[in-house]
Design a protein around this motif. Structure first.
Motif, PDB file in Angstrom:
ATOM      1  N   ALA A   1      46.081  33.347  45.728  1.00 24.31           N
ATOM      2  CA  ALA A   1      46.816  34.510  46.219  1.00 24.31           C
ATOM      3  C   ALA A   1      46.919  35.593  45.144  1.00 24.31           C
ATOM      4  CB  ALA A   1      48.217  34.086  46.678  1.00 24.31           C
ATOM      5  N   VAL A   2      47.113  35.197  43.887  1.00 22.71           N
ATOM      6  CA  VAL A   2      47.182  36.164  42.791  1.00 22.71           C
ATOM      7  C   VAL A   2      45.844  36.871  42.619  1.00 22.71           C
ATOM      8  CG1 VAL A   2      47.546  36.462  40.313  1.00 22.71           C
ATOM      9  CG2 VAL A   2      49.025  34.915  41.605  1.00 22.71           C
ATOM     10  N   MET A   3      44.761  36.118  42.660  1.00 17.10           N
ATOM     11  CA  MET A   3      43.423  36.726  42.541  1.00 17.10           C
ATOM     12  C   MET A   3      43.175  37.716  43.671  1.00 17.10           C
ATOM     13  SD  MET A   3      40.867  33.722  41.138  1.00 17.10           S
ATOM     14  CE  MET A   3      41.463  32.354  42.126  1.00 17.10           C
ATOM     15  N   SER A   4      43.560  37.321  44.881  1.00 20.36           N
ATOM     16  CA  SER A   4      43.376  38.200  46.035  1.00 20.36           C
ATOM     17  C   SER A   4      44.178  39.485  45.877  1.00 20.36           C
ATOM     18  CB  SER A   4      43.800  37.458  47.307  1.00 20.36           C
ATOM     19  OG  SER A   4      43.777  38.319  48.422  1.00 20.36           O
ATOM     20  N   LEU A   5      45.417  39.356  45.410  1.00 24.03           N
ATOM     21  CA  LEU A   5      46.274  40.529  45.246  1.00 24.03           C
ATOM     22  C   LEU A   5      45.760  41.452  44.155  1.00 24.03           C
ATOM     23  CD1 LEU A   5      48.816  42.086  45.960  1.00 24.03           C
ATOM     24  CD2 LEU A   5      50.119  40.556  44.452  1.00 24.03           C
ATOM     25  N   CYS A   6      45.336  40.886  43.032  1.00 24.96           N
ATOM     26  CA  CYS A   6      44.820  41.717  41.935  1.00 24.96           C
ATOM     27  C   CYS A   6      43.517  42.403  42.331  1.00 24.96           C
ATOM     28  CB  CYS A   6      44.630  40.865  40.682  1.00 24.96           C
ATOM     29  SG  CYS A   6      46.185  40.343  39.910  1.00 24.96           S
TER      30      CYS A   6
ATOM     31  N   ALA B   1      44.979  36.317  30.389  1.00 26.70           N
ATOM     32  CA  ALA B   1      44.011  35.313  29.916  1.00 26.70           C
ATOM     33  C   ALA B   1      43.223  34.658  31.050  1.00 26.70           C
ATOM     34  CB  ALA B   1      44.746  34.238  29.124  1.00 26.70           C
ATOM     35  N   ALA B   2      43.491  35.046  32.290  1.00 29.45           N
ATOM     36  CA  ALA B   2      42.858  34.392  33.439  1.00 29.45           C
ATOM     37  C   ALA B   2      41.343  34.610  33.446  1.00 29.45           C
ATOM     38  CB  ALA B   2      43.458  34.921  34.734  1.00 29.45           C
ATOM     39  N   ASN B   3      40.634  33.623  33.953  1.00 31.01           N
ATOM     40  CA  ASN B   3      39.181  33.713  34.088  1.00 31.01           C
ATOM     41  C   ASN B   3      38.826  34.374  35.419  1.00 31.01           C
ATOM     42  OD1 ASN B   3      36.467  33.371  33.524  1.00 31.01           O
ATOM     43  ND2 ASN B   3      36.397  31.298  34.400  1.00 31.01           N
ATOM     44  N   HIS B   4      39.366  35.559  35.601  1.00 32.71           N
ATOM     45  CA  HIS B   4      39.117  36.343  36.805  1.00 32.71           C
ATOM     46  C   HIS B   4      39.206  37.808  36.402  1.00 32.71           C
ATOM     47  CE1 HIS B   4      40.142  38.415  40.636  1.00 32.71           C
ATOM     48  NE2 HIS B   4      39.354  37.490  41.172  1.00 32.71           N
ATOM     49  N   LYS B   5      38.179  38.561  36.715  1.00 35.53           N
ATOM     50  CA  LYS B   5      38.030  39.919  36.209  1.00 35.53           C
ATOM     51  C   LYS B   5      39.257  40.790  36.475  1.00 35.53           C
ATOM     52  CE  LYS B   5      34.936  43.924  36.570  1.00 35.53           C
ATOM     53  NZ  LYS B   5      33.707  44.443  37.218  1.00 35.53           N
ATOM     54  N   TYR B   6      39.717  40.779  37.714  1.00 34.12           N
ATOM     55  CA  TYR B   6      40.785  41.711  38.061  1.00 34.12           C
ATOM     56  C   TYR B   6      42.166  41.188  37.713  1.00 34.12           C
ATOM     57  CZ  TYR B   6      36.940  44.036  40.390  1.00 34.12           C
ATOM     58  OH  TYR B   6      35.742  44.650  40.638  1.00 34.12           O
ATOM     59  N   MET B   7      42.330  39.865  37.638  1.00 29.61           N
ATOM     60  CA  MET B   7      43.586  39.329  37.109  1.00 29.61           C
ATOM     61  C   MET B   7      43.748  39.709  35.645  1.00 29.61           C
ATOM     62  SD  MET B   7      44.235  35.485  38.612  1.00 29.61           S
ATOM     63  CE  MET B   7      45.617  35.187  37.497  1.00 29.61           C
TER      64      MET B   7
ATOM     65  N   SER C   1      44.471  43.356  35.168  1.00 34.66           N
ATOM     66  CA  SER C   1      45.865  43.675  35.492  1.00 34.66           C
ATOM     67  C   SER C   1      46.795  43.244  34.362  1.00 34.66           C
ATOM     68  CB  SER C   1      46.283  42.982  36.791  1.00 34.66           C
ATOM     69  OG  SER C   1      45.619  43.539  37.906  1.00 34.66           O
ATOM     70  N   GLY C   2      46.606  42.012  33.873  1.00 35.06           N
ATOM     71  CA  GLY C   2      47.460  41.517  32.798  1.00 35.06           C
ATOM     72  C   GLY C   2      47.373  42.382  31.555  1.00 35.06           C
ATOM     73  N   ALA C   3      46.149  42.825  31.217  1.00 33.72           N
ATOM     74  CA  ALA C   3      45.975  43.678  30.040  1.00 33.72           C
ATOM     75  C   ALA C   3      46.676  45.024  30.230  1.00 33.72           C
ATOM     76  CB  ALA C   3      44.485  43.885  29.768  1.00 33.72           C
ATOM     77  N   GLN C   4      46.611  45.543  31.452  1.00 31.75           N
ATOM     78  CA  GLN C   4      47.285  46.807  31.735  1.00 31.75           C
ATOM     79  C   GLN C   4      48.805  46.660  31.621  1.00 31.75           C
ATOM     80  OE1 GLN C   4      46.007  50.173  32.626  1.00 31.75           O
ATOM     81  NE2 GLN C   4      48.102  50.278  31.859  1.00 31.75           N
ATOM     82  N   TRP C   5      49.329  45.536  32.111  1.00 30.94           N
ATOM     83  CA  TRP C   5      50.779  45.300  32.036  1.00 30.94           C
ATOM     84  C   TRP C   5      51.228  45.184  30.581  1.00 30.94           C
ATOM     85  CZ3 TRP C   5      50.484  40.798  36.120  1.00 30.94           C
ATOM     86  CH2 TRP C   5      50.100  41.346  37.352  1.00 30.94           C
ATOM     87  N   GLN C   6      50.400  44.541  29.763  1.00 31.99           N
ATOM     88  CA  GLN C   6      50.730  44.432  28.345  1.00 31.99           C
ATOM     89  C   GLN C   6      50.749  45.805  27.682  1.00 31.99           C
ATOM     90  OE1 GLN C   6      51.395  41.220  27.065  1.00 31.99           O
ATOM     91  NE2 GLN C   6      52.297  42.427  25.420  1.00 31.99           N
ATOM     92  N   ARG C   7      49.821  46.680  28.084  1.00 33.80           N
ATOM     93  CA  ARG C   7      49.802  48.039  27.543  1.00 33.80           C
ATOM     94  C   ARG C   7      51.050  48.810  27.951  1.00 33.80           C
ATOM     95  NH1 ARG C   7      44.187  47.677  28.406  1.00 33.80           N
ATOM     96  NH2 ARG C   7      44.363  48.501  30.529  1.00 33.80           N
ATOM     97  N   TYR C   8      51.446  48.649  29.200  1.00 31.12           N
ATOM     98  CA  TYR C   8      52.673  49.326  29.649  1.00 31.12           C
ATOM     99  C   TYR C   8      53.864  48.935  28.776  1.00 31.12           C
ATOM    100  CZ  TYR C   8      50.477  50.750  34.121  1.00 31.12           C
ATOM    101  OH  TYR C   8      49.680  51.314  35.092  1.00 31.12           O
ATOM    102  N   LEU C   9      53.973  47.653  28.452  1.00 31.98           N
ATOM    103  CA  LEU C   9      55.074  47.181  27.611  1.00 31.98           C
ATOM    104  C   LEU C   9      54.967  47.744  26.200  1.00 31.98           C
ATOM    105  CD1 LEU C   9      55.326  43.441  28.708  1.00 31.98           C
ATOM    106  CD2 LEU C   9      57.011  45.233  29.146  1.00 31.98           C
TER     107      LEU C   9
END
Length: 448
Positions: free
Chosen positions: A160-165, A310-316, A319-327
């Motif tokens: 579900a997370v992969m689908s959402l990202c 760190a997920a082995n999924h391109k868009y996850m 997204s995680g890298a973008q969230w880290q940048r926001y912080l």
């Protein structure tokens, strides 16, 4: 419109005695001891970990903590008096003051017991006592007894997370040049994803699997009829109309509920608000210690972003890298406050936590996630279902606010004439199944 004479049946601090008396008793006798037993089992199962980390001191702390929690379980199941806290943490005095007021209202200390106290209060008190039992026994004071369940639900929701990202990446790529009506459609879809993410609540399932298995986007149309109140257009209007002297892009505060999949839906929605230019700043509010099984703490918040990155999924991972940048850039920030883990209703916030109230006044919109926030906003009272949401807030209104909540407790306001009766005829338990939801908005201006 506010009802001319809103009716509400009040016990001193809770729902009417008739409603809470039997319902709280069943909760204390069933769900709450189940959760507490799981906490004891979790600590015992991890005694080897404590031994490896801390030696014999860790084992002794495990034994002493379990002893206190077993005593707590006995108090709960045999209707013993509610006891004052003894750990001398920063919030201990506030908790004990609340108990003292409760005792004064009841007029007899013996009557302030597990079965005779408001359900919301004893639930919060149980989690605070769990925290006390750990805190009093270093070196395991910081151990999160609910961490296993929170991490499991995150990993079990990976599809579900992969689908959402992946969906959000498509939204991001098409963002530029969108007409307002198209932007609203994306906004509404991701708002509803965040809403239905609230179904994943481990405190209601007593820690059993409650992860998201299917694509959240694909199920939105089928879930639409179960949204009992939908104020999404009012939320949209608040974000796009701007405040006097400001552009439309301001600050949104999100008062979080559950870790795991729900937190991911909140982060994706927050990302959309920033990426679209609707908002320039997001403040997330979580709990300062483990609470109601799956509520978000600072560790959960940071862990979820790291795992997604760190997920082995391109868009996850994107997204995680973008969230880290926001912080890192301060566009996003995480906050906690003792008030969120106290028993107070939110109408007491201005008096009990004026610093937090002032912070929320700085937001252009405050989003409250989930059932516990709804119960505290409305005082967990036996309101008539047609009483307006604004009336049930009893003066709480630091900023325009919206609740995204799936129904899991016996309180709901703001319904239309006959709506509750129809629901009851179809399913007498409609308020507690998690099947129905609300997107409910209130602005302080509307109550003036």
């Amino acid at each position: 419109m506010m009802a001319a004479n809103p009716t509400v049946h009040l016990a001193p601090l809770s729902l009417s005695a008739k409603v809470v008396g039997s319902f709280a008793y069943l909760t204390v006798k069933d769900r709450m001891p189940t959760i507490l037993t799981k906490v004891i089992d979790t600590i015992h199962r991890n005694k080897n970990q404590f031994l490896e980390q801390y030696g014999e001191e860790g084992i002794e702390a495990e034994k002493q903590t379990i002893s206190l929690l077993s005593k707590l379980r006995n108090e709960m199941q045999t209707d013993k008096p509610i006891l004052a806290l003894t750990d001398e943490l920063s919030d201990t005095e506030a908790w004990n003051r609340y108990l003292q007021r409760h005792q004064e209202q009841q007029g007899d200390q013996e009557s302030v017991s597990w079965f005779k106290s408001p359900w919301l209060y004893v639930e919060c008190y149980m989690y605070r006592r769990i925290h006390e039992a750990l805190w009093l026994h270093p070196p395991i004071s910081d151990y999160d007894v609910f961490n296993e369940g929170k991490t499991r639900t995150y990993f079990e929701s990976q599809q579900a997370v992969m689908s959402l990202c992946s969906y959000f990446e498509g939204v991001r790529q098409n963002m530029e040049g969108l007409a307002q009506n198209q932007l609203f459609e994306y906004f509404n879809s991701l708002l509803q994803v965040s809403l239905w993410g609230n179904k994943c609540d481990l405190s209601v399932s007593s820690g059993q699997d409650n992860s998201q298995k299917t694509s959240p986007i694909d199920s939105l149309s089928s879930l639409q009829p179960f949204i009992l109140v939908d104020d999404s257009e009012l939320v949209w209007s608040t974000l796009t109309s701007g405040q006097p002297g400001k552009s439309s892009a301001g600050r949104v505060d999100i008062v979080l509920d559950n870790a795991g999949f729900e937190l991911v839906t909140d982060l994706v929605f927050a990302d959309f608000l920033i990426s679209s230019g609707l908002v320039s700043e997001i403040h997330f509010h979580g709990k300062s210690f483990p609470w109601f099984v799956s509520d978000v703490t600072a560790n959960d918040f940071q862990w979820t972003i790291r795992q997604t990155m760190a997920a082995n999924h391109k868009y996850m991972s994107k997204s995680g890298a973008q969230w880290q940048r926001y912080l890192k850039e301060g566009v996003w920030s995480y906050h906690d406050h003792p008030f969120w883990t106290q028993p107070h209703e939110y109408c007491d916030m201005e008096a009990e936590a004026p610093d937090l109230y002032r912070k929320l006044q700085g937001a252009d919109l405050v989003l409250f996630k989930g059932d516990l926030n709804y119960r505290k906003l409305t005082g967990d009272r036996d309101w008539d279902h047609m009483v307006s949401f604004g009336a049930a807030l009893r003066g709480f209104g630091p900023s325009p606010l919206c609740v995204l909540r799936t129904l899991k407790a016996n309180v709901q306001v703001g319904l239309q004439l006959g709506q509750a009766e129809k629901l009851t005829s179809e399913d007498p338990n409609w308020m507690t199944t998690g099947m129905y939801a609300v997107i409910q908005f209130n602005s302080p201006k509307s109550e003036e």
